[in-house]
Enzyme design. Structure first.
Site, mmCIF file in Angstrom:
data_model
loop_
_atom_site.group_PDB
_atom_site.id
_atom_site.type_symbol
_atom_site.label_atom_id
_atom_site.label_comp_id
_atom_site.label_asym_id
_atom_site.label_seq_id
_atom_site.Cartn_x
_atom_site.Cartn_y
_atom_site.Cartn_z
ATOM 1 N N ARG A 1 2.226 -8.124 -16.098
ATOM 2 C CA ARG A 1 1.715 -8.080 -17.473
ATOM 3 C C ARG A 1 1.318 -6.680 -17.900
ATOM 4 N NH1 ARG A 1 -4.144 -11.135 -16.870
ATOM 5 N NH2 ARG A 1 -5.143 -9.603 -15.533
ATOM 6 N N ARG B 1 -16.869 -13.589 -15.345
ATOM 7 C CA ARG B 1 -16.090 -12.804 -14.377
ATOM 8 C C ARG B 1 -17.046 -12.033 -13.461
ATOM 9 N NH1 ARG B 1 -13.622 -11.631 -19.443
ATOM 10 N NH2 ARG B 1 -11.517 -12.512 -19.655
ATOM 11 N N ASN C 1 -3.285 -15.662 -18.329
ATOM 12 C CA ASN C 1 -2.863 -14.267 -18.133
ATOM 13 C C ASN C 1 -2.017 -14.131 -16.869
ATOM 14 O OD1 ASN C 1 -4.575 -13.985 -20.287
ATOM 15 N ND2 ASN C 1 -6.176 -12.930 -19.164
ATOM 16 N N ASP C 2 -2.499 -14.728 -15.781
ATOM 17 C CA ASP C 2 -1.744 -14.658 -14.530
ATOM 18 C C ASP C 2 -0.657 -15.735 -14.455
ATOM 19 O OD1 ASP C 2 -2.678 -12.411 -13.168
ATOM 20 O OD2 ASP C 2 -4.456 -13.456 -12.441
ATOM 21 N N CYS D 1 -9.163 -20.467 -19.841
ATOM 22 C CA CYS D 1 -9.964 -19.255 -19.984
ATOM 23 C C CYS D 1 -9.091 -18.003 -20.098
ATOM 24 C CB CYS D 1 -10.942 -19.101 -18.826
ATOM 25 S SG CYS D 1 -10.156 -19.028 -17.207
ATOM 26 N N HIS E 1 -7.108 -5.855 -18.585
ATOM 27 C CA HIS E 1 -8.558 -6.053 -18.478
ATOM 28 C C HIS E 1 -9.334 -5.168 -19.441
ATOM 29 C CE1 HIS E 1 -8.383 -8.917 -15.231
ATOM 30 N NE2 HIS E 1 -7.477 -8.168 -14.649
ATOM 31 N N GLU F 1 -3.596 -20.878 -12.105
ATOM 32 C CA GLU F 1 -2.912 -19.646 -12.516
ATOM 33 C C GLU F 1 -1.723 -19.322 -11.613
ATOM 34 O OE1 GLU F 1 -5.867 -16.523 -12.413
ATOM 35 O OE2 GLU F 1 -6.897 -17.486 -10.742
#
Length: 577
Positions: A467, A298, A456-457, A504, A191, A433
């Site tokens: 990650r 977010r 990402n997830d 995204c 993040h 995700e």
């Protein structure tokens, strides 16, 4: 002595500046008896006075960068520093027990913390325990002659160096002074790295040892293009990297010419390139980089930047500002994704063995309906001011999706009965995700207006690899055929059921992944705003006709992630001949 460290290029750009070490000092001490009580009390009072001056400065800086609400926590700290019941109790302990100020401070602070934590029927007073901890730590640092770092207090040009940066740390970085950052750990999808791209700060993560290899104030270079950090660079290196930075700025200037151009392929097919944002403060970057939508807002940063749960009106104003700011272009707002590595000081969540597989995102919202309903009301009210899509994160089952939609519809009906206007073109979607959701995308597509793939997830859950864990970073493989098959199935399922599909996750702005996604027919590509013009430039060079077979090869012919990297590299090499 010059030292070069290799890490992961997390955010483009070059910076040269002194290092600012954002690391906690050792505040251990030994308890001992004292003879001169008055002198010890004077030493303690000076530490309190110095702490007060420091917090006042931090508060003033925070007001400018974070606003009045974001600076409220420092007002609470000043109240404690000026509270005679707290400070007086420490003086009394020094006097009555003839012990050093550090021991008296620790004993008294622990007593106050225990009292506040015991007020289980008063959440507000319980929260004061954290304030006492912070204030006590600051006084202790002054007593021991140690420096407590605080990103909000930075008032000169620096490169922040840390073991890691939490999202809240990164949210406090003032771009005017912070020119980049370097960390020991992390990856491109951490993040802090994502926010660095939003802030357009050069960043290198995962160096392994930068905090041990540099001292506060030493000059350094951060090369976010190639993932290099240089400690105490030579004059020649400084000149070389300043030139590299200027060359990068020239490349950006070329990309900037595409700011107001549509996102089209070489054969005239139009797609949408959108921006990921964390707060309304990110909107200038959205416009400067020519985003055609906001593909991910977010909302958790509204919670993380506050000293308490943001009110419905506060949320409404934040959502409305972004929706109106996009002037009719679509804004996709994700309901809060708290949990995993994102925590709130004022929300005492249960400790979990594996928080990424625990109660986070939609699971947390469904277990805390009052908080969820407050957010949904704010979103519904804001929908009247533009084109809004509400998106639920971490959906794993149809039951979760239906429950979330049911609560949304209940709040919508209540508002309509009160005469509150709701947007006519409001869309409701979900993130893909969780692998289970990707596999059943054909069923989920019948119940939503759109999908947005959170790579990402999705990657970390598919590969069973955290990650943020450097020990298994080799398993974080965006180009792995298994991940690509899930993505393709999701896109195909969306189109077969008449809905659009976006992405995204950070993969949407990845030069290697992008041609594969374009081949799959992904509709919307949402990314850090600073990646938009680079990807738009790349899109103009690609023809969907030429890409026709790329997705099938990547999903069903290639055996490894490395095969797919070679596949794309070979394709681009032929294209550039």
């Amino acid at each position: 002595m010059t030292k070069t460290l290799k890490g992961i290029a997390a955010s483009d750009g070059i910076a040269v500046a002194p290092a600012y070490l954002l690391v906690e000092p050792d505040l251990s001490f030994a308890k001992h008896s004292i003879n001169d009580v008055d002198s010890e009390i004077s030493r303690y009072k000076k530490a309190v006075s110095d702490s007060t001056a420091e917090v006042e400065k931090i508060r003033d800086v925070a007001k400018k960068s974070l606003g009045e609400e974001g600076a409220q926590v420092f007002e609470a700290h000043l109240m404690i520093l000026n509270d005679p019941e707290f400070t007086g109790a420490i003086e009394t302990e020094i006097k009555n027990s003839s012990i050093n100020a550090e021991a008296a401070l620790d004993k008294t602070a622990q007593k106050f913390i225990k009292i506040f934590e015991g007020m289980t029927d008063n959440p507000y007073m319980q929260e004061r325990a954290a304030d006492v901890r912070d204030v006590s730590k600051r006084i202790m640092a002054h007593l021991l002659g140690k420096k407590l770092p605080n990103p909000a207090s930075i008032d000169h040009e620096v490169i922040v160096v840390a073991h890691d940066l939490t999202p809240s740390d990164t949210a406090q970085l003032n771009k005017k002074y912070v020119k980049g950052f370097v960390t020991d750990v992390g990856g491109r999808t951490a993040h802090s790295a994502i926010m660095a791209r939003s802030l357009e700060l050069p960043a290198v993560v995962g160096t392994g040892s930068i905090t041990k290899d540099i001292k506060d104030g030493q000059n350094m270079i951060v090369d976010g293009l190639d993932g290099v950090a240089i400690v105490e660079p030579s004059d020649d290196q400084v000149a070389e990297y300043k030139q590299k930075g200027e060359d990068f700025l020239k490349q950006k200037a070329e990309w900037a010419k595409l700011k107001d151009k549509p996102s089209v392929t070489a054969d005239g097919k139009k797609f949408t390139i959108a921006a990921n944002i964390g707060t309304p403060n990110d909107m200038p970057g959205v416009h400067e980089n020519g985003a055609e939508a906001v593909g991910l807002y977010r909302t958790e940063f509204l919670y993380m930047d506050s000293s308490d749960f943001p009110t419905e009106d506060n949320q409404f104003e934040a959502y409305k500002a972004v929706i109106e700011g996009m002037k009719g272009k679509q804004v996709i707002i994700r309901t809060m994704d708290i949990g995993g590595d994102k925590h709130l000081d004022y929300w005492d969540l249960p400790q979990e063995m594996n928080p990424f597989l625990g109660v986070r995102a939609i699971r947390l919202s469904l277990k805390n309906e009052n908080i969820f309903r407050t957010q949904l009301r704010a979103l519904l009210r804001a929908s009247a001011y533009g084109k809004l899509g509400i998106m639920f994160p971490m959906i794993g089952t149809l039951a979760e999706l239906r429950q979330a939609k049911g609560i949304l519809n209940e709040e919508k009906d209540k508002l309509i009965k009160k005469g509150v206007k709701i947007g006519d073109d409001l869309q409701v979607g979900m993130m893909i995700e969780v692998p289970a959701a990707a596999i059943l995308a054909d069923q989920f597509a019948k119940e939503v207006d759109f999908f947005s793939i959170g790579t990402n997830d999705l990657i970390q859950y598919t590969m069973a690899a955290d990650r943020g864990n450097d020990n298994v970073s080799y398993l974080y493989q965006p180009y792995n055929p298994s991940v690509l098959r899930l993505i393709k199935h999701t896109i195909d399922s969306a189109h077969e059921n008449g809905i659009w599909c976006g992405m995204c996750g950070e993969a949407a702005g990845d030069n290697t992944m992008f041609p594969i996604l374009l081949s799959m027919g992904l509709d919307e590509y949402s990314m850090s705003a600073t990646s938009i013009l680079r990807i738009r430039s790349l899109m103009k060079k690609l023809s969907t006709a030429d890409l026709k077979e790329l997705a099938n090869q990547a999903c069903y012919v290639s055996e490894t992630a490395e095969d797919n990297e070679k596949l794309v590299n070979d394709f681009m090499a032929k294209l550039n001949k």
